[in-house]
Design an enzyme around this catalytic site. Sequence first.
Site, PDB file in Angstrom:
ATOM      1  N   LYS A  13       0.917  -1.069   0.076  1.00 53.29           N
ATOM      2  CA  LYS A  13      -0.103  -0.096   0.028  1.00 53.29           C
ATOM      3  C   LYS A  13       0.907   1.380   0.038  1.00 53.29           C
ATOM      4  O   LYS A  13       0.622   2.143  -0.843  1.00 53.29           O
ATOM      5  CB  LYS A  13      -0.970   0.024   1.315  1.00 53.29           C
ATOM      6  N   ARG A  88      -9.390   0.992   8.831  1.00 52.27           N
ATOM      7  CA  ARG A  88      -8.937  -0.513   9.241  1.00 52.27           C
ATOM      8  C   ARG A  88     -10.010  -0.967  10.030  1.00 52.27           C
ATOM      9  O   ARG A  88      -9.962  -2.409  10.449  1.00 52.27           O
ATOM     10  CB  ARG A  88      -7.733  -0.370  10.044  1.00 52.27           C
ATOM     11  N   ARG A 127      12.039  -6.006   4.526  1.00 50.55           N
ATOM     12  CA  ARG A 127      11.977  -4.363   4.226  1.00 50.55           C
ATOM     13  C   ARG A 127      12.701  -3.475   5.026  1.00 50.55           C
ATOM     14  O   ARG A 127      13.287  -3.983   6.145  1.00 50.55           O
ATOM     15  CB  ARG A 127      10.281  -4.114   4.623  1.00 50.55           C
ATOM     16  N   ARG A 160      11.725  -1.985  10.888  1.00 50.70           N
ATOM     17  CA  ARG A 160      10.775  -1.582  11.696  1.00 50.70           C
ATOM     18  C   ARG A 160      10.618  -2.735  12.857  1.00 50.70           C
ATOM     19  O   ARG A 160      10.723  -4.062  12.497  1.00 50.70           O
ATOM     20  CB  ARG A 160       9.380  -1.351  11.228  1.00 50.70           C
ATOM     21  N   ARG A 171      -0.334  -8.682  13.349  1.00 48.13           N
ATOM     22  CA  ARG A 171      -0.597  -7.980  12.459  1.00 48.13           C
ATOM     23  C   ARG A 171      -1.680  -8.692  11.410  1.00 48.13           C
ATOM     24  O   ARG A 171      -2.742  -8.177  11.069  1.00 48.13           O
ATOM     25  CB  ARG A 171       0.278  -7.045  11.833  1.00 48.13           C
TER      26      ARG A 171
HETATM   27  P1  AP5 Z   1       5.063  -1.180   1.744  1.00 48.20           P
HETATM   28  O1  AP5 Z   1       4.518  -0.731   0.680  1.00 48.20           O
HETATM   29  O2  AP5 Z   1       5.815  -1.013   2.890  1.00 48.20           O
HETATM   30  O3  AP5 Z   1       3.661  -2.360   2.482  1.00 48.20           O
HETATM   31  P2  AP5 Z   1       2.580  -1.709   3.235  1.00 48.20           P
HETATM   32  O4  AP5 Z   1       1.124  -2.239   2.897  1.00 48.20           O
HETATM   33  O5  AP5 Z   1       2.644  -0.175   3.205  1.00 48.20           O
HETATM   34  O6  AP5 Z   1       2.969  -2.339   4.687  1.00 48.20           O
HETATM   35  P3  AP5 Z   1       2.848  -1.645   6.257  1.00 48.20           P
HETATM   36  O7  AP5 Z   1       3.354  -2.833   6.988  1.00 48.20           O
HETATM   37  O8  AP5 Z   1       3.389  -0.216   6.227  1.00 48.20           O
HETATM   38  O9  AP5 Z   1       1.336  -1.775   6.416  1.00 48.20           O
HETATM   39  P4  AP5 Z   1       0.705  -1.995   7.562  1.00 48.20           P
HETATM   40  O10 AP5 Z   1      -0.746  -1.579   7.309  1.00 48.20           O
HETATM   41  O11 AP5 Z   1       0.885  -3.054   8.581  1.00 48.20           O
HETATM   42  O12 AP5 Z   1       1.406  -0.915   8.683  1.00 48.20           O
HETATM   43  P5  AP5 Z   1       1.139   0.739   8.895  1.00 48.20           P
HETATM   44  O13 AP5 Z   1       2.495   1.438   9.002  1.00 48.20           O
HETATM   45  O14 AP5 Z   1      -0.063   1.237   8.147  1.00 48.20           O
HETATM   46  O15 AP5 Z   1       5.527  -2.950   1.362  1.00 48.20           O
HETATM   47  C1  AP5 Z   1       6.209  -3.824   1.917  1.00 48.20           C
HETATM   48  C2  AP5 Z   1       7.606  -4.357   1.445  1.00 48.20           C
HETATM   49  O16 AP5 Z   1       7.179  -5.257   0.193  1.00 48.20           O
HETATM   50  C3  AP5 Z   1       8.619  -3.338   1.187  1.00 48.20           C
HETATM   51  O17 AP5 Z   1       9.840  -3.828   1.619  1.00 48.20           O
HETATM   52  C4  AP5 Z   1       8.477  -3.040  -0.279  1.00 48.20           C
HETATM   53  O18 AP5 Z   1       9.687  -2.754  -0.791  1.00 48.20           O
HETATM   54  C5  AP5 Z   1       8.048  -4.635  -0.809  1.00 48.20           C
HETATM   55  N1  AP5 Z   1       7.229  -4.671  -1.874  1.00 48.20           N
HETATM   56  C6  AP5 Z   1       6.284  -3.643  -2.068  1.00 48.20           C
HETATM   57  N2  AP5 Z   1       5.391  -3.899  -3.236  1.00 48.20           N
HETATM   58  C7  AP5 Z   1       6.038  -4.952  -3.874  1.00 48.20           C
HETATM   59  C8  AP5 Z   1       5.725  -5.777  -4.844  1.00 48.20           C
HETATM   60  N3  AP5 Z   1       4.708  -5.445  -5.668  1.00 48.20           N
HETATM   61  N4  AP5 Z   1       6.600  -6.841  -4.998  1.00 48.20           N
HETATM   62  C9  AP5 Z   1       7.498  -7.285  -4.171  1.00 48.20           C
HETATM   63  N5  AP5 Z   1       7.910  -6.504  -3.136  1.00 48.20           N
HETATM   64  C10 AP5 Z   1       7.217  -5.396  -2.984  1.00 48.20           C
HETATM   65  O19 AP5 Z   1       0.676   0.806  10.629  1.00 48.20           O
HETATM   66  C11 AP5 Z   1       1.603   0.295  11.730  1.00 48.20           C
HETATM   67  C12 AP5 Z   1       0.821   0.241  12.877  1.00 48.20           C
HETATM   68  O20 AP5 Z   1       0.213   1.475  13.257  1.00 48.20           O
HETATM   69  C13 AP5 Z   1      -0.328  -0.600  12.750  1.00 48.20           C
HETATM   70  O21 AP5 Z   1       0.023  -2.206  13.136  1.00 48.20           O
HETATM   71  C14 AP5 Z   1      -1.311  -0.287  13.869  1.00 48.20           C
HETATM   72  O22 AP5 Z   1      -0.926  -0.378  15.314  1.00 48.20           O
HETATM   73  C15 AP5 Z   1      -1.147   1.274  13.646  1.00 48.20           C
HETATM   74  N6  AP5 Z   1      -2.096   1.812  12.974  1.00 48.20           N
HETATM   75  C16 AP5 Z   1      -1.980   2.430  11.624  1.00 48.20           C
HETATM   76  N7  AP5 Z   1      -3.121   2.797  11.147  1.00 48.20           N
HETATM   77  C17 AP5 Z   1      -3.973   2.456  11.840  1.00 48.20           C
HETATM   78  C18 AP5 Z   1      -5.458   2.799  11.980  1.00 48.20           C
HETATM   79  N8  AP5 Z   1      -6.156   3.076  10.934  1.00 48.20           N
HETATM   80  N9  AP5 Z   1      -6.221   2.126  12.855  1.00 48.20           N
HETATM   81  C19 AP5 Z   1      -5.521   1.437  14.116  1.00 48.20           C
HETATM   82  N10 AP5 Z   1      -4.314   1.420  14.214  1.00 48.20           N
HETATM   83  C20 AP5 Z   1      -3.414   2.006  13.194  1.00 48.20           C
END
Ligand code: AP5
Length: 217
Positions: A13, A88, A127, A160, A171
């Site tokens: 994402k 979410r 990552r 991270r 997660r």
């Molecule tokens: P990346 O693009 O970083 O993936 P992502 O989907 O953004 O993953 P995140 O782990 O950042 O999402 P998340 O939803 O768990 O965490 P968030 O920070 O929002 O890609 C991942 C890896 O794959 C990278 O290495 C990339 O290079 C690689 N890649 C990408 N595309 C690829 C492809 N096509 N092919 C191969 N490789 C690829 O949230 C963190 C924490 O914050 C949560 O756990 C929660 O505690 C809190 N939080 C955040 N938002 C909320 C909310 N709305 N409500 C409640 N808690 C929240």
Amino acid sequence: MRMIFLGAPGAGKGTQARIVAEKHGLPQIATGNILRQAVKDGTTLGQEAKSFMDAGGLVPDGVMIGLIHERLQQPDAQKGWILDGFPRTQAQAEALDALLAKVQQDLDLVVDVQVPDAEIVGRLGGRWVCKQCEAPYHSKNNPPKTDKVCDHCGGELYQRADDKPDTVASRLTVYHTNTSPLIGYYQGRGNYRAVDGTQPIETVERALEAILAGVSR
Ligand code: AP5
């Protein structure tokens, strides 16, 4: 253009939201990035969120809805936005609907980046993220030009804490319990699109561009 990126942790994402944001001049509102910055700064929000994030759980809805409510009122969000990581939960989705109805705005697009759990674990294990601008990299799939240095801003890359296998498992459970039901919430509204996130980054990018080209404004 107002759009949401749905998808499991590590589905890509953030990678795709960043590309679309740059190409289309929209703010990428990534709730995870906002929360990590708050933790780093030691703000009240950060103190409130840290334990939930460390455990791979969700920060309470009331906190997240308040955060988004405030962020969407900022000047840069008036012509559109990309929500990356929000909503979410059903409560967050309903709050967003209510917010948009109040200001008589529509949600143009919901993109669901689909990747099976087995692939997610490998992705998050490899990552690396920029300490300064949060640009995501992958040691094999998307390496930076210089080892551990961000291509965009020159910042240092780090892994991270919540990308450790145990926390990733939590997660994913949280995603399947709380967030994947939102697929049903948005399907059938006419603006939901699923994208195969297992394809290479550039292929996903092209698929998204085709979707964006077809969305009526
Ligand atoms: P990346 O693009 O970083 O993936 P992502 O989907 O953004 O993953 P995140 O782990 O950042 O999402 P998340 O939803 O768990 O965490 P968030 O920070 O929002 O890609 C991942 C890896 O794959 C990278 O290495 C990339 O290079 C690689 N890649 C990408 N595309 C690829 C492809 N096509 N092919 C191969 N490789 C690829 O949230 C963190 C924490 O914050 C949560 O756990 C929660 O505690 C809190 N939080 C955040 N938002 C909320 C909310 N709305 N409500 C409640 N808690 C929240």
